[in-house]
Scaffold this active site. Structure first.
Site, PDB file in Angstrom:
ATOM      1  N   ASP A  60     -21.527  29.839  29.307  1.00 14.03           N
ATOM      2  CA  ASP A  60     -20.556  30.517  30.193  1.00 14.03           C
ATOM      3  C   ASP A  60     -19.275  30.641  29.530  1.00 14.03           C
ATOM      4  O   ASP A  60     -19.109  30.152  28.388  1.00 14.03           O
ATOM      5  CB  ASP A  60     -20.376  29.396  31.234  1.00 14.03           C
ATOM      6  CG  ASP A  60     -19.467  29.777  32.376  1.00 14.03           C
ATOM      7  OD1 ASP A  60     -19.511  30.820  32.751  1.00 14.03           O
ATOM      8  OD2 ASP A  60     -18.748  28.988  32.886  1.00 14.03           O
ATOM      9  N   ASP A  62     -15.597  31.366  31.554  1.00 16.56           N
ATOM     10  CA  ASP A  62     -14.545  30.772  32.379  1.00 16.56           C
ATOM     11  C   ASP A  62     -14.833  29.259  32.414  1.00 16.56           C
ATOM     12  O   ASP A  62     -15.972  28.695  32.908  1.00 16.56           O
ATOM     13  CB  ASP A  62     -14.468  31.307  33.626  1.00 16.56           C
ATOM     14  CG  ASP A  62     -13.932  32.906  33.613  1.00 16.56           C
ATOM     15  OD1 ASP A  62     -13.347  33.343  32.705  1.00 16.56           O
ATOM     16  OD2 ASP A  62     -14.449  33.731  34.382  1.00 16.56           O
TER      17      ASP A  62
END
Length: 333
Positions: A60, A62
């Protein structure tokens, strides 16, 4: 904010003659939670045996590669980078923050079923995309936002990405964030390695006048990342590319070649319980997962420790990930 998980910055030295270090979690203190240590050691041994030729990183972006909170204690995301800089109108920031305070508690509520969250997340993403497009963003403005943001890569992440590039390990960043902003942010921080890294996210399409005219495809939300891997390469590339001159890259030939290898082992990095699904069941022999639990620790730790092999608490740095890579890649040229 604990930036180094209680450890000194870890500088891994890789050479063909080096001896891989043993796993040493104690140096990282109480910010590390491991539910099944024998299981973790078995997975680590499998990754080590396979080496870089059989390794892939799924991450991922963020609040995983970046800290969740900036120096002012404000929660960050690639969307927030766009409007915190005041490059765009103040009404964009106000409207997006109103949406954040409405939907983020729903997204992170550990007691709310995912099927109930899904349509609400689509509402949120579509509303934000409409607001962004109304501002007529251009690539130079996005680059300026990357320069002005207070968001920071986690400590250890630049070294991690460089090490993976040096070893030719494919890195796929699967993000529900703003893809154009992610690429600009990585470029600005000297952490973009297109030869082995691809970004799949919410990207804008720019017109001949340089102004973004639409977002490509269905919004990628926190709970729909798996579709990025299951979709065909043609569909995925349409979702991650912008017209030439927009400052973005399509999947390079080198990165595409790496991604087409017979990959069996995965190091997975995420901050949401749904991130664990970035590794498609049955597609890999061994998946070693690291979860960043940045807030709501007490009510979420039990679920995170069941889902992830390692849980890192309180928005700390990524030095432990570099330690894992030293164990896995040490001894490999």
């Amino acid at each position: 904010m604990t930036e180094s998980c209680g450890a000194q910055a870890f500088d891994a030295v890789f050479s063909s003659a080096s001896v891989p270090p043993a796993l040493d979690l104690e140096q990282f203190g109480a910010s590390v939670v491991v539910r099944d240590r024998p299981g973790l050691l078995a997975k680590l041994a499998a990754l080590q045996a396979g080496g870089p030729a059989l390794l892939e990183v799924l991450s991922d972006f963020d609040r995983t590669l970046t800290f969740q909170f900036n120096s002012d204690g404000i929660a960050q995301s690639s969307y927030y980078m766009l409007y915190e800089s005041n490059v765009f109108s103040s009404s964009l920031k106000d409207s997006c923050l109103t949406l954040f305070h409405k939907y983020y508690p729903i997204e992170t509520d550990p007691h709310r079923p995912e099927e109930e969250k899904l349509p609400l997340m689509l509402e949120w993403w579509n509303a934000i995309h409409d607001l962004i497009l109304a501002e007529k963003p251009t690539w130079p403005k996005i680059q300026l936002c990357a320069q002005l943001t207070k968001s920071r890569l986690r400590t250890g992440v630049p070294e991690m990405l460089q090490t993976l590039s040096q070893h030719g390990v494919p890195v796929r960043i699967l993000s529900a964030g703003l893809g154009d902003m992610i690429v600009a942010f990585l470029q600005h921080n000297g952490a973009e390695y297109p030869e082995n890294t691809t970004v799949r996210s919410n990207f804008m399409e720019f017109g001949s006048d340089g102004v973004a005219r639409r977002f490509v495809g269905v919004p990628v939300t926190t709970f729909s990342k798996t579709e990025l891997l299951c979709a065909s390469e043609e569909v995925c590339e349409d979702g991650l590319c912008a017209p030439e001159g927009g400052g973005l890259r399509a999947v390079t030939d080198a990165a595409a070649e790496l991604s087409s290898r017979s990959l069996t082992n995965v190091l997975l990095l995420g901050d949401s319980l749904s991130d664990i699904r970035m590794a498609v069941p049955g597609a890999h022999n061994t998946v070693l997962s690291v979860g960043f639990l940045n807030d709501r620790v007490e009510e979420s730790l039990s679920r995170y420790s069941q889902a992830f092999d390692i849980v890192l608490l309180h928005d700390c740095g990524a030095e432990l990930v570099n330690h894992l890579l030293a164990v896995v890649l040490g001894g490999h040229g």
